[in-house]
Scaffold this active site. Structure first.
Site, PDB file in Angstrom:
ATOM      1  N   CYS A  45     -15.626 -26.345 -29.323  1.00 25.35           N
ATOM      2  CA  CYS A  45     -14.738 -25.470 -30.096  1.00 25.35           C
ATOM      3  C   CYS A  45     -15.186 -25.339 -31.560  1.00 25.35           C
ATOM      4  O   CYS A  45     -14.744 -24.436 -32.258  1.00 25.35           O
ATOM      5  CB  CYS A  45     -13.307 -25.984 -30.035  1.00 25.35           C
ATOM      6  SG  CYS A  45     -12.736 -26.203 -28.365  1.00 25.35           S
TER       7      CYS A  45
ATOM      8  N   HIS B  57      -8.963 -23.014 -35.805  1.00 25.03           N
ATOM      9  CA  HIS B  57      -9.178 -22.979 -34.351  1.00 25.03           C
ATOM     10  C   HIS B  57      -7.812 -22.880 -33.686  1.00 25.03           C
ATOM     11  O   HIS B  57      -6.875 -23.594 -34.056  1.00 25.03           O
ATOM     12  CB  HIS B  57      -9.902 -24.262 -33.923  1.00 25.03           C
ATOM     13  CG  HIS B  57     -10.046 -24.396 -32.452  1.00 25.03           C
ATOM     14  ND1 HIS B  57     -10.389 -23.328 -31.647  1.00 25.03           N
ATOM     15  CD2 HIS B  57      -9.876 -25.455 -31.615  1.00 25.03           C
ATOM     16  CE1 HIS B  57     -10.432 -23.737 -30.391  1.00 25.03           C
ATOM     17  NE2 HIS B  57     -10.122 -25.015 -30.346  1.00 25.03           N
TER      18      HIS B  57
ATOM     19  N   ASN C 283      -6.582 -20.997 -25.971  1.00 25.27           N
ATOM     20  CA  ASN C 283      -7.718 -21.621 -26.649  1.00 25.27           C
ATOM     21  C   ASN C 283      -9.012 -21.061 -26.046  1.00 25.27           C
ATOM     22  O   ASN C 283      -9.286 -21.276 -24.876  1.00 25.27           O
ATOM     23  CB  ASN C 283      -7.605 -23.138 -26.436  1.00 25.27           C
ATOM     24  CG  ASN C 283      -8.747 -23.914 -27.065  1.00 25.27           C
ATOM     25  OD1 ASN C 283      -9.764 -23.350 -27.459  1.00 25.27           O
ATOM     26  ND2 ASN C 283      -8.578 -25.215 -27.158  1.00 25.27           N
TER      27      ASN C 283
HETATM   28  O1  UT7 Z   1     -10.082 -27.125 -28.485  1.00 24.38           O
HETATM   29  C1  UT7 Z   1     -10.036 -28.471 -28.207  1.00 24.38           C
HETATM   30  C2  UT7 Z   1      -9.442 -28.632 -26.839  1.00 24.38           C
HETATM   31  N1  UT7 Z   1      -8.364 -29.504 -26.685  1.00 24.38           N
HETATM   32  C3  UT7 Z   1      -7.143 -29.367 -27.251  1.00 24.38           C
HETATM   33  O2  UT7 Z   1      -6.880 -28.567 -28.086  1.00 24.38           O
HETATM   34  C4  UT7 Z   1      -6.087 -30.272 -26.709  1.00 24.38           C
HETATM   35  C5  UT7 Z   1      -5.241 -30.940 -27.732  1.00 24.38           C
HETATM   36  N2  UT7 Z   1      -4.090 -31.514 -27.066  1.00 24.38           N
HETATM   37  C6  UT7 Z   1      -2.965 -30.816 -26.830  1.00 24.38           C
HETATM   38  O3  UT7 Z   1      -2.837 -29.677 -27.204  1.00 24.38           O
HETATM   39  C7  UT7 Z   1      -1.811 -31.555 -26.155  1.00 24.38           C
HETATM   40  O4  UT7 Z   1      -2.176 -32.905 -25.988  1.00 24.38           O
HETATM   41  C8  UT7 Z   1      -1.423 -30.951 -24.784  1.00 24.38           C
HETATM   42  C9  UT7 Z   1      -0.757 -29.610 -24.968  1.00 24.38           C
HETATM   43  C10 UT7 Z   1      -2.655 -30.787 -23.886  1.00 24.38           C
HETATM   44  C11 UT7 Z   1      -0.434 -31.873 -24.079  1.00 24.38           C
HETATM   45  O5  UT7 Z   1       0.689 -32.121 -24.924  1.00 24.38           O
HETATM   46  P1  UT7 Z   1       1.175 -33.623 -25.200  1.00 24.38           P
HETATM   47  O6  UT7 Z   1       2.393 -33.511 -26.023  1.00 24.38           O
HETATM   48  O7  UT7 Z   1       0.014 -34.370 -25.764  1.00 24.38           O
HETATM   49  O8  UT7 Z   1       1.562 -34.109 -23.756  1.00 24.38           O
HETATM   50  P2  UT7 Z   1       0.996 -35.348 -22.922  1.00 24.38           P
HETATM   51  O9  UT7 Z   1      -0.413 -35.092 -22.465  1.00 24.38           O
HETATM   52  O10 UT7 Z   1       1.262 -36.620 -23.672  1.00 24.38           O
HETATM   53  O11 UT7 Z   1       1.936 -35.285 -21.667  1.00 24.38           O
HETATM   54  C12 UT7 Z   1       3.363 -35.468 -21.754  1.00 24.38           C
HETATM   55  C13 UT7 Z   1       3.974 -35.233 -20.396  1.00 24.38           C
HETATM   56  C14 UT7 Z   1       3.280 -36.015 -19.277  1.00 24.38           C
HETATM   57  O12 UT7 Z   1       4.255 -36.410 -18.355  1.00 24.38           O
HETATM   58  P3  UT7 Z   1       4.811 -37.915 -18.340  1.00 24.38           P
HETATM   59  O13 UT7 Z   1       3.585 -38.771 -18.092  1.00 24.38           O
HETATM   60  O14 UT7 Z   1       5.402 -38.136 -19.704  1.00 24.38           O
HETATM   61  O15 UT7 Z   1       5.784 -37.908 -17.227  1.00 24.38           O
HETATM   62  C15 UT7 Z   1       2.397 -34.982 -18.628  1.00 24.38           C
HETATM   63  O16 UT7 Z   1       2.118 -35.269 -17.279  1.00 24.38           O
HETATM   64  O17 UT7 Z   1       3.868 -33.854 -20.034  1.00 24.38           O
HETATM   65  C16 UT7 Z   1       3.250 -33.742 -18.748  1.00 24.38           C
HETATM   66  N3  UT7 Z   1       2.496 -32.504 -18.688  1.00 24.38           N
HETATM   67  C17 UT7 Z   1       3.038 -31.325 -18.339  1.00 24.38           C
HETATM   68  N4  UT7 Z   1       4.294 -30.991 -17.966  1.00 24.38           N
HETATM   69  C18 UT7 Z   1       4.533 -29.707 -17.674  1.00 24.38           C
HETATM   70  C19 UT7 Z   1       1.189 -32.298 -18.991  1.00 24.38           C
HETATM   71  N5  UT7 Z   1       0.870 -31.003 -18.825  1.00 24.38           N
HETATM   72  C20 UT7 Z   1       2.007 -30.388 -18.407  1.00 24.38           C
HETATM   73  C21 UT7 Z   1       2.320 -29.053 -18.083  1.00 24.38           C
HETATM   74  N6  UT7 Z   1       3.575 -28.759 -17.733  1.00 24.38           N
HETATM   75  N7  UT7 Z   1       1.398 -28.066 -18.146  1.00 24.38           N
END
Ligand code: UT7
Length: 332
Positions: free
Chosen positions: A117, A257, A287
């Site tokens: 990215c 970004h 993204n």
């Molecule tokens: O360009 C560089 C590329 N990468 C990025 O930009 C990624 C940067 N990271 C992010 O934007 C965030 O970490 C995410 C949007 C990917 C995820 O958000 P988060 O607040 O960090 O959530 P998390 O990964 O800690 O997950 C929280 C919960 C989990 O469930 P449990 O374990 O708490 O029960 C996940 O399984 O949310 C769950 N989860 C979802 N739920 C509904 C993860 N993805 C989803 C989804 N829909 N799509």
């Protein structure tokens, strides 16, 4: 930045987005997710998907031709093409070479650069150096991604995030003291496992087994990348400002970004910038990795949000882990 022989800057921009949209409602039918979760955690409403016959070079060619037209530069004048991509048409030849052929930039050298990215920022810094030293007069930077082909559509942690698109910039010598004022680039290779495509390279060549295990798709520890992003977007912007001899009060506009609205909000807070000084389009496109910044910059300029002589910061982060920030005095 080391003393340059000449100042260089962006003199033309172009972008291309495929027309097919994938909405959050579409994703609700593919994985266990909701529009509400995606909007709240990322700010993304929909993203674009390339048609089956389109590859990275096709998107990049369209963006490149628009950038050249915008700059008033012909393909024959281009000395070098740098394509920033993690989704090249194929591993060989370079996507930049395919674009060179498509646009008939016959005298141009061409190579690909991979910094995920942060790729557009790494490519701009590279272009700056070629122009500043006088080796080349006209460099075409193209960031192009077809991330939907590298996405595991069964993985809700990643498939909600990514979209396809391309942005391009023409870099030439500009009036002294204008254009690129500073860059801050960096990498933490030890964090490589946090965002990767494990198979398809020389470590793990493609086999039936790697395909069965979905190892040709993006794998990400989202929350770890998130924490890195929140810190580095502010750190890199402040470092680049310091290198340019400027302060956060001098910033007229920020084009970050487009990964997640919460990450961008944190950067705004750190830079003490009001929301009207940032451009956001991630709700429409998601993204697009390296293509996110040039597409956003092109739209920002076309909407008249940046004026000549404004101090503009571009900042991004990504797999590698990598980051990049650039401070410019706008010349277009
Ligand atoms: O360009 C560089 C590329 N990468 C990025 O930009 C990624 C940067 N990271 C992010 O934007 C965030 O970490 C995410 C949007 C990917 C995820 O958000 P988060 O607040 O960090 O959530 P998390 O990964 O800690 O997950 C929280 C919960 C989990 O469930 P449990 O374990 O708490 O029960 C996940 O399984 O949310 C769950 N989860 C979802 N739920 C509904 C993860 N993805 C989803 C989804 N829909 N799509």
């Amino acid at each position: 930045m080391a003393k340059s022989l000449r100042s260089a800057g962006i003199v033309g921009l172009g972008s291309y987005l495929p027309s097919t949209r994938i909405t959050n409602a579409d994703l609700e039918k593919m994985v266990e997710t909701t529009d509400e979760w995606i909007m709240k955690r990322t700010g993304i409403k929909e993203r674009r998907r390339a048609s089956p016959e389109e590859a990275a070079s096709d998107l990049g060619t369209k963006a490149a031709l628009k950038a050249l037209e915008n700059a008033g530069v012909t393909p024959a004048e281009v000395d070098l093409i740098i394509a920033a991509t993690i989704t090249p048409d194929s591993l060989l030849p370079a996507t930049a070479c395919i674009i060179q052929d498509n646009i008939k930039a016959e005298k141009a050298a061409a190579f690909d650069l991979m910094a995920a990215c942060s790729g557009f920022l790494y490519a701009l810094a590279t272009a700056n150096n070629y122009v500043a030293t006088g080796m080349y007069d006209t460099v075409l930077v193209v960031a192009t991604e077809v991330l939907t082909r590298a996405t595991n559509w069964q993985d809700r942690g990643t498939c909600i995030l990514f979209g396809d698109g391309a942005g391009a910039a023409v870099v030439k010598a500009v009036e002294e003291g204008k254009g690129f004022l500073s860059f801050d680039l960096g990498a933490i290779g030890a964090g490589g496992d946090l965002l990767k495509i494990p198979a398809g390279g020389s470590r793990k060549p493609a086999t039936h087994e790697t395909v069965d295990k979905n190892e040709h798709y993006i794998q990400m520890s989202g929350n770890e990348v998130y924490k890195f992003a929140v810190k580095i977007m502010g750190d890199a912007s402040l470092k680049a400002l310091e290198k340019a001899g400027l302060d956060r009060k001098d910033v007229d506009f920020l084009v970050p970004h487009q990964a997640n609205t919460r990450i961008i909000d944190a950067a705004l807070k750190r830079l003490e910038l009001p929301p009207e000084k940032v451009y956001l389009n991630l709700s429409n496109y998601g993204n697009m990795s390296g293509a996110s910044i040039p597409v956003a910059l092109d739209e920002t300029v076309k909407k008249g949000l940046i004026k000549t002589d404004d101090v503009v910061i571009l900042v991004g982060f990504g797999g590698g882990l990598t980051w990049g920030a650039c401070v410019m005095r706008w010349v277009m």
